[in-house]
Write a protein that holds these residues in place. Structure first.
Motif: not given
Length: 112
Positions: A77-80, A84-88, A101-104
């Motif tokens: 969930i990129c912004h509070p 919706h969620a961005e799935y990868m 911009g966050y790394w996982f």
């Protein structure tokens, strides 16, 4: 009448009539038993499906996502204020950057 009995009276009735009540752990098998044992050991999320707080999330220090497998589908969930969620897909040993911009990166853990 039977519906007016208290819980203590019913427990006494069951113990006297049928002997000692069995522990629920004696009746379960397989993955359900391993889940109950993990809960008794203090592991509140044995399947690691609860939300994880993001850390710094830089390329040098990515957010670690636990997985017992070589790949895992992850939602960010990129912004509070988003609904919706961005799935990868994350793969073992390959850090991945989300659109925010966050790394996982996957962190290997023992399976349940």
């Amino acid at each position: 009448m039977w519906w007016t009995r208290t819980a203590t009276q019913l427990r006494r009735f069951n113990v006297r009539s049928y002997g000692a009540l069995h522990d629920p752990l004696d009746h379960v098998t397989g993955i359900q038993k391993r889940e109950l044992l993990a809960h008794l050991a203090g592991e509140c999320d044995p399947f690691r499906i609860m939300a994880i707080k993001r850390g710094p999330g830089t390329c040098e220090r990515p957010n670690l996502i636990p997985s017992a497998y070589a790949s895992r589908l992850m939602g960010c969930i990129c912004h509070p204020d988003q609904n919706h969620a961005e799935y990868m897909w994350l793969h073992q040993g390959v850090p991945k950057r989300c659109g925010c911009g966050y790394w996982f990166e996957l962190c290997p853990v023992a399976p349940l």
